[in-house]
Each structure stands twice: as structure tokens, then as C-alpha cells.
Write a protein that holds these residues in place. Structure first.
Motif, PDB file in Angstrom:
ATOM      1  N   ARG A  91      97.841  74.953 -42.952  1.00  9.79           N
ATOM      2  CA  ARG A  91      96.550  74.447 -43.403  1.00  9.79           C
ATOM      3  C   ARG A  91      95.666  75.600 -43.854  1.00  9.79           C
ATOM      4  N   TRP A  92      95.000  75.417 -44.983  1.00 10.48           N
ATOM      5  CA  TRP A  92      94.022  76.403 -45.439  1.00 10.48           C
ATOM      6  C   TRP A  92      92.677  76.094 -44.799  1.00 10.48           C
ATOM      7  N   THR A  93      91.927  77.136 -44.513  1.00 15.16           N
ATOM      8  CA  THR A  93      90.598  76.977 -43.915  1.00 15.16           C
ATOM      9  C   THR A  93      89.529  77.323 -44.941  1.00 15.16           C
ATOM     10  N   SER A  94      88.585  76.403 -45.144  1.00 18.99           N
ATOM     11  CA  SER A  94      87.483  76.629 -46.082  1.00 18.99           C
ATOM     12  C   SER A  94      86.177  76.753 -45.311  1.00 18.99           C
ATOM     13  N   LYS A  95      85.400  77.753 -45.664  1.00 16.66           N
ATOM     14  CA  LYS A  95      84.092  77.927 -45.027  1.00 16.66           C
ATOM     15  C   LYS A  95      83.050  77.145 -45.822  1.00 16.66           C
ATOM     16  N   VAL A  96      82.436  76.156 -45.184  1.00 15.12           N
ATOM     17  CA  VAL A  96      81.433  75.318 -45.841  1.00 15.12           C
ATOM     18  C   VAL A  96      80.051  75.913 -45.573  1.00 15.12           C
ATOM     19  N   PRO A  97      79.247  76.127 -46.608  1.00 13.45           N
ATOM     20  CA  PRO A  97      77.916  76.712 -46.379  1.00 13.45           C
ATOM     21  C   PRO A  97      77.026  75.782 -45.564  1.00 13.45           C
ATOM     22  N   THR A  98      76.041  76.354 -44.904  1.00 12.05           N
ATOM     23  CA  THR A  98      75.088  75.550 -44.137  1.00 12.05           C
ATOM     24  C   THR A  98      74.175  74.791 -45.087  1.00 12.05           C
ATOM     25  N   ASN A  99      73.606  73.692 -44.616  1.00 13.85           N
ATOM     26  CA  ASN A  99      72.725  72.892 -45.458  1.00 13.85           C
ATOM     27  C   ASN A  99      71.460  73.663 -45.830  1.00 13.85           C
ATOM     28  N   LYS A 100      70.985  74.508 -44.909  1.00 13.00           N
ATOM     29  CA  LYS A 100      69.837  75.375 -45.171  1.00 13.00           C
ATOM     30  C   LYS A 100      70.239  76.808 -44.850  1.00 13.00           C
ATOM     31  N   PRO A 101      69.678  77.782 -45.550  1.00 14.58           N
ATOM     32  CA  PRO A 101      70.019  79.184 -45.257  1.00 14.58           C
ATOM     33  C   PRO A 101      69.707  79.527 -43.803  1.00 14.58           C
ATOM     34  N   SER A 102      70.593  80.306 -43.186  1.00 16.83           N
ATOM     35  CA  SER A 102      70.402  80.670 -41.784  1.00 16.83           C
ATOM     36  C   SER A 102      69.266  81.682 -41.620  1.00 16.83           C
ATOM     37  N   HIS A 109      66.367  45.120 -49.164  1.00 16.34           N
ATOM     38  CA  HIS A 109      67.626  45.769 -48.813  1.00 16.34           C
ATOM     39  C   HIS A 109      67.689  47.211 -49.307  1.00 16.34           C
ATOM     40  N   VAL A 110      66.721  47.639 -50.085  1.00 18.96           N
ATOM     41  CA  VAL A 110      66.768  48.984 -50.646  1.00 18.96           C
ATOM     42  C   VAL A 110      66.297  49.990 -49.604  1.00 18.96           C
ATOM     43  N   HIS A 111      67.153  50.979 -49.317  1.00 21.80           N
ATOM     44  CA  HIS A 111      66.803  52.059 -48.391  1.00 21.80           C
ATOM     45  C   HIS A 111      66.630  53.331 -49.202  1.00 21.80           C
ATOM     46  N   LYS A 112      65.441  53.899 -49.206  1.00 17.79           N
ATOM     47  CA  LYS A 112      65.228  55.134 -49.949  1.00 17.79           C
ATOM     48  C   LYS A 112      65.973  56.279 -49.269  1.00 17.79           C
ATOM     49  N   PRO A 113      66.806  56.990 -50.004  1.00 17.27           N
ATOM     50  CA  PRO A 113      67.541  58.094 -49.378  1.00 17.27           C
ATOM     51  C   PRO A 113      66.609  59.202 -48.906  1.00 17.27           C
ATOM     52  N   ILE A 114      66.966  59.777 -47.761  1.00 16.35           N
ATOM     53  CA  ILE A 114      66.213  60.899 -47.231  1.00 16.35           C
ATOM     54  C   ILE A 114      66.560  62.122 -48.056  1.00 16.35           C
ATOM     55  N   GLU A 115      65.573  62.934 -48.428  1.00 19.20           N
ATOM     56  CA  GLU A 115      65.810  64.080 -49.285  1.00 19.20           C
ATOM     57  C   GLU A 115      66.667  65.131 -48.586  1.00 19.20           C
ATOM     58  N   ASN A 116      67.545  65.744 -49.337  1.00 21.32           N
ATOM     59  CA  ASN A 116      68.384  66.819 -48.828  1.00 21.32           C
ATOM     60  C   ASN A 116      68.068  68.111 -49.551  1.00 21.32           C
ATOM     61  N   VAL A 117      68.504  69.216 -48.970  1.00 17.56           N
ATOM     62  CA  VAL A 117      68.456  70.485 -49.679  1.00 17.56           C
ATOM     63  C   VAL A 117      69.715  70.578 -50.522  1.00 17.56           C
ATOM     64  N   SER A 118      69.584  70.736 -51.835  1.00 21.59           N
ATOM     65  CA  SER A 118      70.748  70.721 -52.711  1.00 21.59           C
ATOM     66  C   SER A 118      71.069  72.132 -53.195  1.00 21.59           C
ATOM     67  N   GLY A 119      72.174  72.253 -53.907  1.00 22.79           N
ATOM     68  CA  GLY A 119      72.538  73.531 -54.493  1.00 22.79           C
ATOM     69  C   GLY A 119      73.271  74.475 -53.576  1.00 22.79           C
ATOM     70  N   ARG A 120      73.597  74.055 -52.354  1.00 22.54           N
ATOM     71  CA  ARG A 120      74.246  74.959 -51.410  1.00 22.54           C
ATOM     72  C   ARG A 120      75.738  75.105 -51.700  1.00 22.54           C
ATOM     73  N   LEU A 121      76.280  74.222 -52.525  1.00 18.51           N
ATOM     74  CA  LEU A 121      77.708  74.282 -52.833  1.00 18.51           C
ATOM     75  C   LEU A 121      78.004  75.054 -54.106  1.00 18.51           C
ATOM     76  N   GLY A 122      76.957  75.622 -54.730  1.00 17.13           N
ATOM     77  CA  GLY A 122      77.161  76.444 -55.915  1.00 17.13           C
ATOM     78  C   GLY A 122      76.969  75.678 -57.214  1.00 17.13           C
ATOM     79  N   PRO A 123      76.835  76.404 -58.340  1.00 12.91           N
ATOM     80  CA  PRO A 123      76.628  75.762 -59.652  1.00 12.91           C
ATOM     81  C   PRO A 123      77.855  74.967 -60.090  1.00 12.91           C
TER      82      PRO A 123
END
Length: 672
Positions: free
Chosen positions: A444-455, A15-29
């Protein structure tokens, strides 16, 4: 939960599904987000608070990955019980997002990115998020939809057309079903039975207009007395049927997630939702006023018989024009009108000639009917009509069957309808240009979410040409250059007519291509999806195909990615950004450029005299640096955007005052 997770992982390896790797750190420190969550600006606080949820979401995701599907469903049911037991949804967010992430991985074999989960947290709190094209908005909406559906009050996820509503529900539906939630889809012309069933599900997908029209239809049913129940003794009377049930199909408006929110909140806000009585073909004697007004409009000369104010989008007949109307043998008979009404009919006819262009604002279909074209998406809208005699003026202009104007039975604007929801959220790739309007109108406030990878998208400066022909010749030449390296090209046009002209030039040059516009929209999603294949050339009117990702074919990324060419800037900067956003999705390489001409319609924003002067300069030609005119297009665009903003704001205020007046006299603000 602890009782479900005590077994050693070794005993449930299957039943264990290994998570697919993501690019992290895009949301800031982390420390930066801690500070901004407390002391940042409102839109920064929302995104930073969402970013702080990510570690806890990933913790629960790791715990739930050890469970089998039955245990995962049990966790979902426990969360449902807590939500209905008055436990705050904010406290349940990490667990709910974690279990939803696991369901997505097992069902779709993808793992939500950190930025997608953060965007979902912002939307759960009733915010708007700008999420770049190709970043996976359908997956992003699934976690907040699941969390808010736990209350059992229904969640509405809106899209821009029936196809996308059905596609998204079919694609993401198994995720909800794995977690024990039901999914429904609204489609046009659906009967009340299936429609009511769709609303009773936990998550309902449909177009924004369908949700609004169902609200109005329900009001009409209540207004017509259909909700009145039979007396309690009715069942005891021989032959009497059962007591009537509530005829409404829609539940209380609880929580909505609006996809392509800029299209709904901004573009569509200029046009109210109206349920009209059925129309019918006009009899010959009922057409006389429209035909007469059309004939007069053909004879009138601009600045002599009438003036056209582009800034206010207003036509006024001069004294000389009034004299022409009065002594032009006005129609008589039972369908004739008073002189002031005849002048209004002539004004509508002038609007049909000078403000509405064939193959831009409307087209004539094979049945000889006027079909309005959505300027934002380039799609035909066969069920819509202009009001106050304008539709009949266009029919008279095109010499097709004239239909009688219909009386409207109920109406509401998108602005007022979406503010009826207890909680409202939205997402799109281009919300920031209208940041303050969204705050002012929808709170409503609008927040700009960074892309998962740099453009990696490269945007070239605008290139200006003297005439439209010179512009299209350059587009053909540039397309041929790209094809030499097997790079695909997506060419965006503003009108159907422009797409036809460009298609003819590409055909003469021997360039194989596909055209997508209001007249040729069969297989829209398939054409757009294939636009990233090597050597593929696609000509699309406006943003036809919104909601469909363009994935690069083999070898395209190495060659430089998709190249996007815009042949004209639009009246809103957002639509330009949407077109540019087709290139370089999810960190892919790509490039974009706008190619303009001094004959472009956008320059009417500078005023008629200046537009005519620039067009004459372009036709005169000469050895000039035409690119020096590029800043004028930005100025014209900004002026038109200000005009449209004023129109939207005026409509909202008019609708607000109208509702207040009707409420004061005890009438239904939407029906009476």
C-alpha cells in the motif's frame, strides 16, 4: 436522479440545508493536480486523482441538498442497485460521496472538508492516508465505507479498543441509517448470535483483534467438523433436529478501513494473534521449575553468568552460568525438565528481570494477576499472555499465583490477516515514518493529506537534563508557568512509574491535575476530552486516550492554546509525533516540547556501556550544556526502530514459511 431533482428549489425550501463554509485550496491548484495525477509519484498520483473528484462531489452534493430525506434514501437505493448491477464503484464515487456528505450535514450538522473527501477517495482506492490528529478520521472513513458497502459484501471499520468502536458506531451510525444501510458493533465476549448479526450488517465496527480472532474461531469450528451438515434424510427421521447450518460468524473478508493504522500494522505486528486453550492455576509440584529458575536468576550476575545483547534483544548464559545452573540442585520429579529445557527456563527468568519492568511492560492488579501493558497506548490488556513460559517467569518474579502455560489452538499475524482482505485501506496521524515498510509488507502507498487549516503548532527544541529528578522539577516549573496564563498542559510519560513520580511532585507543588495510566484508566475519554479546558493539567501515559479529540476551552486559544510536554522520547518517532499532534489541532494555536534526561531508558539503544556512562555523567552533575546531548536520543531511537523492524520482518517471514509448510502437507495453515 433527474426525476428527483426537477422541482424548483422554491417548492422545497424546508429541505434545503445551506452548506457550512470550508477552507478551500488546501489540495493544491487544479492544473498541478491534473499533471500529478498522470505523471506524479505513486502516492502523489493517488492524492491528486482524489483532489480532482472534489468539484464533481460538490456538484452532486448541491443537487442532493434540494431533496428531502425520503428522496435522499431513494437516491441511495438507486446507487445500491447500480453497484450490484456491475457499475464500477469508481464511476459512482462522486454521487456516493455527495449523498453521504448531505447525510452527514443533516445528521451531525457538519460538512466534510475537501481534504476529508479527498482522503476518503484515496482510501476507496485501497490507499493509506496520513491525516493529522483532530482532522476528523471518523467522518473521513464514512464516505468510502458507504460507497463500498453498496455492494452488500460488508465493510469492516477497525479501531483500537471496544469503547471507540461503540462510540464511532453510535455517532456515525445514523448517517448510514439515513441512507438505508445497517450498522453493527463487535464487542469482546459477545455471544455468537449477536456477533453473527453484527457481521451481517452493511458496515461493522470493531477492534482489529476481534476481527482477527473471529477469523481464527471460524477456522477452529471448521476444523472441528461443526460445518458438516446432516444427511438429506435427517429431517424425515422422528426426533431428528434440523440440519446444521454454517457455524461461521464472519463473512468473506471484503473491504477494511483500519483506523490508527500505524498501531495495528506496526506496533501490533510484533505480536501474533493466538487463540489458546484455557489456563489453570499450577499445582505446587508444577511450580517447582519456575520457582527454581527465578531463584537462580536472582543469583546470577550480568556479564559473569550471562550476557545481554540489547541490539538482538537476546540473553545468553555463559559457561560459568551453565556451571552454576548444573550444580544448583535442579528440581527432580515428574514435572522436572532436561538440562537444556532448564537452561531455557533460566533464560526466561533472566528476561523477566532484565527486559520486563513493572509498571512499564506489565502491572500487578488488585487480584494479584500479571496484566500486560500496551507500550504504544499505555492501556492494560488483561486477556493477553506472553508465550513460551515468559508469563510464568514474570509471575514467579512478582511472587503471585503461577498459571500453567496454555497450548495455542490457532494463530495468525496482523500482517497476514489484513492481506486476506480483497481491498484494504487505513488512516492515522503518523504513517510516513514507516512509509517503505507499509509498502513492502502490505503493498500500500501512503499519501500525506494536508490539514484543513494551516498548522499553528510551535515545536520547541528538546531540553536535556542530567537526571530524572532534575527533569521532573523542570516539568513542574514549566507547568506552573503555563498555569499563570490559564493555558492547559498535557504531560506525556512513557511508563506508569514515571507518571506516579511526576504526579507526586505536582502534588507537592500544589498543582491540581488528573492522571491517566494503565492503573487509573476510568473515564479515559472524558479526561482526555477535558484536557483543553483553561488551567487543566493532565498526566497521561503514552498515548492513553487515542481517538478522543482535545477541544480548547473558552479563552485558551487567545492564551496560546494547549501546551504538550513529553517527558521521554519513545522507541518509535511516530508515538512522539502523536503526542505532539495533540497540540494545535485544526489550526488552533499550541506548542509542544520534549524534556529528556541522561537516565532515560531510550539511551539503551546506544549500548549498555554507553548508557551506563551517560547515566554516570548525569549523576556527577557539573556546569555543562546538557542540551548538547540531544542528538544522542535521535540516534538511539533510530537504532531501536531498526531492531523492531527486523523483528517484525522476521515474524512475517516465519509465519509465511510456516503456512507454506502446513499447506504442502495438506494441513490448515492457521489451526494445525
Amino acid at each position: 436522479m433527474s426525476a428527483l431533482a426537477v422541482e424548483p428549489p422554491s417548492e422545497r425550501v424546508e429541505h434545503v440545508h445551506k452548506p457550512i463554509e470550508n477552507v478551500s485550496g488546501r489540495l493544491g491548484p487544479w492544473p498541478t493536480n491534473v499533471v500529478l495525477a498522470q505523471a506524479g509519484l505513486p502516492w502523489q498520483r493517488r492524492l491528486s486523482k482524489a483532489a480532482l473528484y472534489i468539484p464533481r462531489i460538490r456538484y452532486w452534493e448541491k443537487q442532493y441538498l434540494r431533496l428531502n430525506d425520503e428522496e435522499l434514501l431513494e437516491v441511495s437505493q438507486q446507487l445500491r442497485g447500480k453497484a450490484r448491477g456491475k457499475v464500477s464503484l469508481d464511476k459512482l464515487l462522486p454521487e456516493a460521496f455527495g449523498v453521504c456528505s448531505v447525510a452527514i450535514q443533516r445528521t451531525l450538522n457538519i460538512r466534510p472538508f475537501d481534504v476529508q473527501l479527498a482522503a476518503g477517495a484515496v482510501m476507496h482506492n485501497g490507499g493509506l492516508v496520513e491525516l493529522a490528529t483532530g482532522e476528523g478520521k471518523t467522518v473521513t472513513a464514512s464516505a468510502p465505507a458507504f460507497l463500498n458497502a453498496l455492494l452488500g459484501k460488508g465493510v469492516h471499520v477497525t479501531t483500537v479498543n471496544d469503547y471507540l468502536a461503540k462510540r464511532d458506531a453510535e455517532w456515525i451510525g445514523p448517517v448510514y441509517e439515513k441512507l438505508g444501510l445497517s450498522v453493527g458493533v463487535l464487542q469482546q465476549k459477545m455471544e455468537d448470535g449477536p456477533r453473527s448479526a453484527a457481521y451481517k450488517t452493511d458496515v461493522t465496527y470493531g477492534t482489529a483483534a476481534e476481527f482477527g480472532f473471529d477469523f481464527l474461531r471460524d477456522r477452529l469450528k471448521l476444523r472441528g467438523g461443526q460445518a458438516q451438515t446432516a444427511p438429506f434424510w435427517a429431517p424425515f427421521i422422528p426426533g431428528a433436529g434440523p440440519a446444521k447450518m454454517d457455524p461461521r460468524v464472519q463473512r468473506t473478508l471484503h473491504y477494511a478501513i483500519v483506523d490508527e493504522a500505524d498501531s495495528i500494522f506496526i506496533d501490533e505486528a510484533k505480536t501474533p494473534l493466538i487463540i489458546a486453550n484455557p489456563t489453570r492455576p499450577a499445582e505446587p509440584d508444577e511450580q517447582v521449575v519456575f520457582a527454581w529458575a527465578d531463584q537462580i536468576a536472582r543469583e546470577m550476575k550480568r556479564d559473569e553468568h550471562f550476557t545481554l545483547n540489547l541490539k538482538k534483544d537476546k540473553i545468553e548464559i555463559t559457561d560459568f552460568g551453565r556451571h552454576l545452573v548444573r550444580y544448583s540442585n535442579p528440581p527432580t520429579g515428574k514435572h522436572a525438565k532436561a538440562m537444556d529445557k532448564l537452561l531455557e527456563s533460566v533464560e526466561k527468568a533472566l528476561h523477566a528481570y532484565y527486559r520486563f519492568g513493572r509498571d512499564q511492560h506489565y502491572m500487578v492488579n488488585k487480584e494479584g494477576k500479571i496484566v500486560i501493558i500496551d507500550e504504544g497506548t499505555g492501556r492494560p490488556m488483561p486477556d493477553r499472555h506472553w508465550r513460551d513460559g515468559l508469563h510464568q517467569a514474570v509471575e514467579a518474579k512478582e511472587r503471585v499465583q503461577i498459571n500453567m502455560p496454555s497450548d495455542h489452538a490457532a494463530q495468525i499475524t496482523f500482517q497476514n490477516f489484513y492481506r486476506l482482505y480483497t481491498k484494504l485501506a487505513g488512516m492515522s496521524g503518523t504513517l510516513l515514518p514507516n512509509f517503505w515498510e507499509l509498502r513492502k509488507v502490505y503493498r500500500r502507498w501512503t499519501s500525506k493529506v494536508p490539514t484543513n487549516k494551516p498548522s499553528k503548532r510551535e515545536v520547541f527544541p528538546d531540553k536535556v537534563f542530567p537526571t530524572e529528578d532534575a527533569k521532573f522539577d523542570y516539568v513542574v516549573k514549566k507547568t506552573q508557568e503555563m498555569l499563570k496564563t490559564q493555558r492547559p498542559v498535557l504531560i506525556g510519560t512513557r511508563t506508569v512509574d514515571a507518571s506516579k513520580k511526576l504526579s507526586a511532585k505536582l502534588t507537592i507543588a500544589g498543582v491540581v491535575h488528573r492522571v491517566l495510566n494503565a492503573e487509573q484508566n476510568e473515564g479515559e475519554a472524558e479526561i482526555v476530552a477535558q484536557a483543553g479546558q483553561p488551567g487543566r493539567v493532565t498526566v497521561a501515559t503514552n498515548m492513553a486516550g487515542r481517538g478522543t479529540d482535545i477541544k480548547l476551552g473558552p479563552g485558551v486559544a487567545e492564551a496560546g492554546g494547549l501546551h504538550v510536554i513529553g517527558t521521554e522520547r519513545h522507541e518509535a518517532e511516530r508515538i512522539d509525533r502523536q503526542l505532539q499532534g495533540r497540540a494545535g489541532r485544526q489550526g488552533d494555536p499550541g506548542s509542544a516540547q520534549f524534556v529528556l534526561s541522561l537516565e532515560d531508558q531510550l539511551l539503551e539503544g546506544l549500548g549498555t556501556a554507553r548508557q551506563d556512562e551517560l547515566a554516570a555523567t548525569g549523576r556527577a552533575g557539573g556546569n555543562r550544556n546538557w542540551d548538547e546531548y540531544a542528538p544522542l536520543f535521535k540516534v538511539a531511537q533510530q537504532r531501536i526502530e531498526r531492531k523492531h523492524y527486523k523483528q517484525r520482518f522476521d515474524l512475517m517471514n516465519y509465519d509465511k514459511h510456516r503456512q507454506e509448510m502446513l499447506q504442502d502437507i495438506g494441513a490448515d495453515p492457521y489451526v494445525d
